[in-house]
Design a protein around this motif. Structure first.
Motif, short mmCIF file in Angstrom:
data_model
loop_
_atom_site.label_atom_id
_atom_site.label_comp_id
_atom_site.label_asym_id
_atom_site.label_seq_id
_atom_site.Cartn_x
_atom_site.Cartn_y
_atom_site.Cartn_z
N TYR A 413 37.34 37.19 37.56
CA TYR A 413 35.89 37.32 37.43
C TYR A 413 35.19 37.23 38.79
O TYR A 413 35.45 36.33 39.58
CB TYR A 413 35.35 36.21 36.52
N GLY A 414 34.33 38.21 39.02
CA GLY A 414 33.59 38.25 40.28
C GLY A 414 34.20 39.26 41.25
O GLY A 414 34.97 40.13 40.88
N SER A 415 33.85 39.12 42.53
CA SER A 415 34.32 40.01 43.59
C SER A 415 35.43 39.30 44.36
O SER A 415 35.20 38.24 44.95
CB SER A 415 33.17 40.38 44.54
N LYS A 416 36.63 39.89 44.36
CA LYS A 416 37.78 39.29 45.01
C LYS A 416 38.32 40.26 46.07
O LYS A 416 38.37 41.47 45.85
CB LYS A 416 38.89 38.99 43.99
N ILE A 417 38.75 39.69 47.18
CA ILE A 417 39.18 40.51 48.32
C ILE A 417 40.69 40.77 48.22
O ILE A 417 41.49 39.86 47.98
CB ILE A 417 38.86 39.82 49.66
N ILE A 418 41.05 42.06 48.43
CA ILE A 418 42.46 42.42 48.57
C ILE A 418 42.66 42.91 50.00
O ILE A 418 41.72 43.37 50.67
CB ILE A 418 42.89 43.52 47.57
N ARG A 419 43.89 42.81 50.45
CA ARG A 419 44.16 43.16 51.86
C ARG A 419 45.48 43.90 51.98
O ARG A 419 46.45 43.61 51.28
CB ARG A 419 44.20 41.90 52.70
N PHE A 420 45.45 44.91 52.86
CA PHE A 420 46.67 45.59 53.27
C PHE A 420 46.65 45.62 54.80
O PHE A 420 45.79 46.28 55.41
CB PHE A 420 46.72 47.02 52.71
N GLU A 421 47.57 44.87 55.37
CA GLU A 421 47.58 44.72 56.83
C GLU A 421 46.19 44.30 57.28
O GLU A 421 45.68 43.28 56.83
CB GLU A 421 48.06 46.01 57.48
N ALA A 422 45.54 45.08 58.15
CA ALA A 422 44.23 44.67 58.67
C ALA A 422 43.07 45.15 57.80
O ALA A 422 41.91 44.76 58.00
CB ALA A 422 44.04 45.20 60.09
N ASP A 423 43.37 46.05 56.83
CA ASP A 423 42.31 46.63 55.99
C ASP A 423 42.07 45.77 54.77
O ASP A 423 43.00 45.25 54.15
CB ASP A 423 42.69 48.05 55.55
N MET A 424 40.78 45.67 54.39
CA MET A 424 40.40 44.89 53.21
C MET A 424 39.43 45.68 52.34
O MET A 424 38.74 46.58 52.80
CB MET A 424 39.75 43.58 53.65
N ALA A 425 39.40 45.31 51.05
CA ALA A 425 38.46 45.90 50.10
C ALA A 425 38.20 44.88 49.01
O ALA A 425 38.91 43.86 48.89
CB ALA A 425 39.02 47.18 49.51
N ALA A 426 37.18 45.12 48.21
CA ALA A 426 36.81 44.18 47.15
C ALA A 426 37.20 44.75 45.79
O ALA A 426 37.04 45.94 45.51
CB ALA A 426 35.32 43.90 47.18
N VAL A 427 37.71 43.86 44.94
CA VAL A 427 37.99 44.18 43.53
C VAL A 427 36.92 43.46 42.71
O VAL A 427 36.78 42.24 42.79
CB VAL A 427 39.40 43.73 43.12
N LEU A 428 36.17 44.23 41.90
CA LEU A 428 35.05 43.66 41.15
C LEU A 428 35.40 43.62 39.65
O LEU A 428 35.80 44.62 39.08
CB LEU A 428 33.78 44.49 41.35
N THR A 429 35.22 42.44 39.05
CA THR A 429 35.47 42.27 37.62
C THR A 429 34.25 41.63 36.96
O THR A 429 33.82 40.55 37.35
CB THR A 429 36.70 41.39 37.37
N TYR A 430 33.69 42.34 35.97
CA TYR A 430 32.55 41.82 35.21
C TYR A 430 33.04 40.90 34.10
O TYR A 430 34.20 40.95 33.68
CB TYR A 430 31.73 42.96 34.61
N ALA A 431 32.14 40.07 33.59
CA ALA A 431 32.49 39.14 32.51
C ALA A 431 32.90 39.89 31.25
O ALA A 431 33.63 39.34 30.41
CB ALA A 431 31.32 38.21 32.22
N THR A 432 32.44 41.13 31.10
CA THR A 432 32.78 41.92 29.90
C THR A 432 34.22 42.41 29.89
O THR A 432 34.72 42.83 28.84
CB THR A 432 31.84 43.14 29.80
N ALA A 433 34.91 42.36 31.03
CA ALA A 433 36.32 42.79 31.08
C ALA A 433 37.18 41.78 30.33
O ALA A 433 37.02 40.56 30.49
CB ALA A 433 36.78 42.90 32.52
N ASP A 434 38.11 42.26 29.51
CA ASP A 434 38.91 41.34 28.70
C ASP A 434 39.92 40.55 29.51
O ASP A 434 40.61 39.68 28.97
CB ASP A 434 39.60 42.11 27.56
N PHE A 435 40.04 40.83 30.83
CA PHE A 435 40.96 40.08 31.68
C PHE A 435 40.22 39.24 32.72
O PHE A 435 40.84 38.71 33.66
CB PHE A 435 41.93 41.03 32.39
N SER A 436 38.91 39.11 32.56
CA SER A 436 38.12 38.41 33.59
C SER A 436 38.54 36.95 33.76
O SER A 436 38.38 36.36 34.84
CB SER A 436 36.63 38.47 33.25
N HIS A 437 39.12 36.35 32.73
CA HIS A 437 39.52 34.94 32.77
C HIS A 437 40.94 34.74 33.30
O HIS A 437 41.38 33.60 33.51
CB HIS A 437 39.45 34.35 31.38
N ILE A 438 41.69 35.83 33.53
CA ILE A 438 43.08 35.71 33.98
C ILE A 438 43.13 35.30 35.45
O ILE A 438 42.35 35.77 36.29
CB ILE A 438 43.82 37.05 33.76
#
Length: 468
Positions: A413-438
């Protein structure tokens, strides 16, 4: 009516004899014997008739009164199956021949309905002085059997059609050859093509139970009907056939030869209009500034790639071979992941929603569904490609990344950062997603999602989109 006709017949015979007997003819015939014969070789009394006249003819007009005896034989029983006027005694009928007559007759009456045909044979056996037997001294009378009327039930026709958009439906008529008795009924079996479901794509009146329609008849009626009513499902299934077959009839009715009817449901969701690609739709953003309007019909087709991880319940992502885009409806979304649909964007607005190109206020009334559970393969791209913005609205896959904040406590749930070497991006999950609590997984993995809100990656289904 038959009694009236019979009474007239008797009156005619008696009146004729009286009138002729009272008439004097001035012609004097020589003293000779007068031959008497039957006029007809055979006659028939059908089940609808009450009686017939058996005519006799004299060779000459009678110059004196006399009598002829007629013997009755055959398998028809006198007094039970028939009688005569005058009455016979011991199967012999003594018939009076009157002076000044040349044509005369007697009557045979039918008494009861017969299950089999019967025959009366009549033979002129003797005559009094002045008369003798003629050349035709035998005749026969057939008593026909009671015809068994088989009450057949048939469809009025064998084929018909109705458009899916016709809420009135089509009436399928059935008729019997004669009136039915109380308690008569029949049953009709439905045959449906694969994928067509009663109650989902159509229904009937009377209602079917396990694809069988019961038909009841009102007493003394000769007709009934089934109403077939299509359901406008907005699915492009093409024309399809529904079969109706009579398979049971009870209460003095039998199934006739026209025992089947085939109804064609005509698809109303086909279109001859131009289907625009999503790439063409996205190019309109280059030609228009700020919010812009689609005043005319504008059709697109594609597969729904979102599964609830969107900003609200009115938002979905749709993708075709050329690209993807965010669609926001004027009412809550009714589609599922994998639905292949056609949308009409008439009266919708091109705008920016959550930092991405989107079409807003799309009306759901103009949609059609082609199929379900269509899988869209994600395009594998690098982190740098993802951050370029060129894949906005599309389903993509980024490999060999890891969640920076994965500590066995943080969830999606929320905005989480993923990284590959020096590059980064955000993964966004809304509360409506059925996996937001995982809880965020640790280690190197691949993430699939839609390049969406504010340039973030939006996973849609945990079991498909997170892989190790």
């Amino acid at each position: 009516m038959q009694t009236f006709k019979f009474s007239r017949l008797i009156l005619f015979v008696i009146s004729t004899l009286l009138i002729i007997s009272c008439s004097e003819d001035e012609v004097n015939y020589p003293n000779t014997t007068n031959k008497v014969s039957f006029v007809n070789q055979s006659q028939t009394i059908t089940q609808e008739m009450e009686a017939i006249s058996i005519p006799l003819k004299l060779e000459l007009k009678a110059v004196t009164n006399g009598q002829i005896t007629i013997e009755l034989a055959g398998n028809a029983v006198y007094g039970n199956d028939f009688t005569t006027i005058p009455e016979a005694v011991n199967n012999k009928l003594d018939f009076q021949l009157l002076k000044n007559t040349q044509d005369t007759s007697f009557v045979v009456l039918r008494k009861n309905s017969l299950s089999a045909e019967k025959l009366i044979t009549l033979k002129l056996s003797s005559a009094t002085e002045g008369f003798t037997l003629g050349t035709r001294n035998n005749t026969e009378v057939k008593l026909t059997a009671q015809t068994t009327v088989i009450n057949k039930l048939n469809f009025n026709s064998s084929i018909g059609s109705v458009s899916e958009s016709n809420s009135e439906g089509i009436e399928i008529g059935l008729n019997t050859t004669s009136m039915v008795s109380d308690g008569s009924f029949a049953r009709v079996k439905l045959t449906l093509p694969e994928g067509i479901v009663y109650g989902t794509h159509f229904y009937t009146v009377p209602a079917a139970v396990l694809n069988v329609i019961p038909l009841e008849f009102e007493q003394n009626s000769q007709s009934t009907s089934i109403k077939l009513i299509p359901i406008d499902d907005n699915k492009v299934l093409g024309n399809y056939l529904i079969g109706f077959e009579l398979f049971e009839a009870v209460g003095g009715i039998e199934i006739g030869t026209n025992n089947a009817f085939t109804a064609t449901i005509l698809e109303n969701d086909n279109t001859t209009s131009i289907i625009n690609t999503i790439a063409q739709l996205r190019s309109k953003f280059n030609d228009n500034q700020n919010n812009w309007y689609l005043p005319e019909d504008y059709l697109i087709e594609g597969v729904i790639t979102s599964n609830g991880n969107t900003a609200d319940n009115k938002s979905v992502y749709i993708q075709d071979e050329t690209g993807g885009i965010l669609i926001r409806f004027s009412t809550p979304n009714i589609f599922n992941l994998g639905d292949r649909v056609r949308l009409n964007l008439r009266s919708a607005t091109g705008t920016s929603i959550n930092g991405q190109k989107a079409i807003n206020q799309v009306n759901l009334n103009g949609f059609a569904k082609y199929s379900e559970n269509v899988f869209v393969e994600a395009e594998t791209i690098t982190m740098a490609q993802f951050r370029s913005g060129n894949y906005e609205g599309k389903k993509v896959k980024i490999e060999n990344v890891y969640f920076m904040n994965a500590d066995n406590k943080e969830t999606f749930y929320g905005s989480k950062i993923i990284r590959f070497e020096a590059d980064m991006a955000a993964v966004l999950t809304y509360a409506t997603a059925d996996f937001s609590h995982i809880v965020l997984p640790q280690g190197t993995l691949s993430i699939t999602g839609i390049a969406g809100d504010w340039g973030t990656l939006l996973p849609q289904k945990y079991s498909h989109d997170i892989s190790f």
